[in-house]
Design an enzyme around this catalytic site. Structure first.
Site, PDB file in Angstrom:
ATOM      1  N   HIS A  48       0.803  -1.214  -0.012  1.00  0.00           N
ATOM      2  CA  HIS A  48       0.088   0.167   0.179  1.00  0.00           C
ATOM      3  C   HIS A  48       0.854   1.343  -0.027  1.00  0.00           C
ATOM      4  O   HIS A  48       2.096   1.164   0.454  1.00  0.00           O
ATOM      5  CB  HIS A  48      -0.860  -0.043   1.300  1.00  0.00           C
ATOM      6  CG  HIS A  48      -1.981  -1.017   1.228  1.00  0.00           C
ATOM      7  ND1 HIS A  48      -2.328  -1.694   2.365  1.00  0.00           N
ATOM      8  CD2 HIS A  48      -3.160  -1.104   0.366  1.00  0.00           C
ATOM      9  CE1 HIS A  48      -3.410  -2.462   2.165  1.00  0.00           C
ATOM     10  NE2 HIS A  48      -3.875  -1.972   0.914  1.00  0.00           N
ATOM     11  N   CYS A  74      -3.082   0.311   9.905  1.00  0.00           N
ATOM     12  CA  CYS A  74      -4.174  -0.445   9.171  1.00  0.00           C
ATOM     13  C   CYS A  74      -5.333  -0.776  10.188  1.00  0.00           C
ATOM     14  O   CYS A  74      -6.523  -1.249   9.947  1.00  0.00           O
ATOM     15  CB  CYS A  74      -3.518  -1.980   8.825  1.00  0.00           C
ATOM     16  SG  CYS A  74      -2.126  -1.755   7.945  1.00  0.00           S
TER      17      CYS A  74
HETATM   18  C1  CIR Z   1      -4.296  -7.571   2.990  1.00  0.00           C
HETATM   19  O1  CIR Z   1      -3.361  -8.256   2.324  1.00  0.00           O
HETATM   20  O2  CIR Z   1      -5.315  -6.966   2.754  1.00  0.00           O
HETATM   21  C2  CIR Z   1      -4.281  -7.594   4.621  1.00  0.00           C
HETATM   22  N1  CIR Z   1      -3.329  -9.062   4.847  1.00  0.00           N
HETATM   23  C3  CIR Z   1      -3.412  -6.617   4.999  1.00  0.00           C
HETATM   24  C4  CIR Z   1      -3.966  -5.395   4.833  1.00  0.00           C
HETATM   25  C5  CIR Z   1      -3.025  -4.401   5.452  1.00  0.00           C
HETATM   26  N2  CIR Z   1      -3.544  -3.038   5.565  1.00  0.00           N
HETATM   27  C6  CIR Z   1      -3.160  -1.920   5.092  1.00  0.00           C
HETATM   28  O3  CIR Z   1      -1.988  -1.895   5.215  1.00  0.00           O
HETATM   29  N3  CIR Z   1      -4.064  -0.841   5.410  1.00  0.00           N
END
Ligand code: CIR
Length: 258
Positions: free
Chosen positions: A160, A248
């Site tokens: 991200h 997150c």
């Molecule tokens: C994903 O791949 O969607 C989750 N395992 C991790 C999401 C992390 N979210 C973020 O960086 N905002």
């Protein structure tokens, strides 16, 4: 009082989405206790913590940041790039409607909140494997009346935009130059992460200007301290294995831009 929306770690966390990391065993009870410390820390620092119901089957539901973009004027419910994550939206919308007028992105836009960095009236959106140009266009249309400019940002090999760059105050970003071109952020002060700590750009800006920061990145922490930032350190070892960083795990609602 500022608000932090959080959601407990799902017992299905081991089945989380992974893009750039190899799957490793996640210690569920350790992940729960690290997440509990995260929530307690937010509460101890002036946030009303609102917890969504645990989602037993939604592996990534602890990562609430991806489900919405909250601005002072409205909240945009996203359309996450991973289809497995779209059922996470309903619970967030149910709570967020108490704080903001809601608007929704629609197909073909895909957007994860982790790809959004807001600095004043500029909304930067990472063009990652999860977020696309259609999202940039829709967010621009939805926010234009409030004076926002929306800019897409090319990203290197990271999940991200907030893996690569985060705001540390209204005019300064912490950035990993391997994953995002520092020239894109030339209008701000730029602090580079220590090159030994590639995941160190992710940082939560609290309402009082202090920073929640991952203790796994001591060299970059020292750079921030030397620039005068006050850090509160947390252990996020288990959710790091799920490709989740500190930002997150909450959606912060501040009443006004700092
Ligand atoms: C994903 O791949 O969607 C989750 N395992 C991790 C999401 C992390 N979210 C973020 O960086 N905002």
């Amino acid at each position: 009082m500022p608000t932090a929306i959080v959601r407990p770690v799902s017992p299905a966390i081991q089945q989380c989405e992974l893009t750039h990391l190899e799957r490793q065993p996640i210690d569920f009870s350790r992940a729960q206790s690290q997440h509990a410390s995260y929530c307690t820390t937010l509460a101890a620092n002036g946030y009303q913590v609102v917890e969504l119901a645990v989602a037993e089957d939604l592996a990534d539901s602890v990562f609430v940041e991806d489900t919405a973009l909250v601005l002072p004027e409205l909240a945009i419910i996203t359309r996450p790039g991973a289809e497995s994550r779209r059922p996470e939206l309903a619970a967030m919308a149910g709570v967020l409607q108490n704080y903001r007028q809601l608007v929704w992105l629609s197909e073909p836009a895909t957007l994860d909140g982790g790809d959004v960095v807001v600095l004043g009236k500029t909304i930067w959106i990472g063009l990652s494997s999860r977020s696309n140009l259609a999202a940039v266009e829709q967010v621009q249309v939805l926010t234009k009346a409030f004076g926002y400019r929306v800019q897409g940002v090319e990203l290197g090999q990271c999940l991200h935009l907030k893996t690569a760059v985060c705001a540390v105050d209204h005019n300064t970003v912490l950035l990993n130059p391997q994953w995002v071109d520092p020239q894109v952020f030339a209008e701000y002060q730029v602090i580079d992460v220590d090159p030994r700590e590639e995941f160190a750009a992710n940082v939560v800006q609290l309402h009082d200007g202090r920073l929640l920061y991952d203790q796994a990145y001591p060299a970059t922490a020292e750079r921030l301290r030397q620039r005068g930032y006050q850090l509160i350190l947390l252990d996020n070892s288990e959710l790091t294995k799920a490709e989740g960083a500190l930002t997150c795990c909450s959606l912060l609602i501040h009443e006004a831009e700092r």
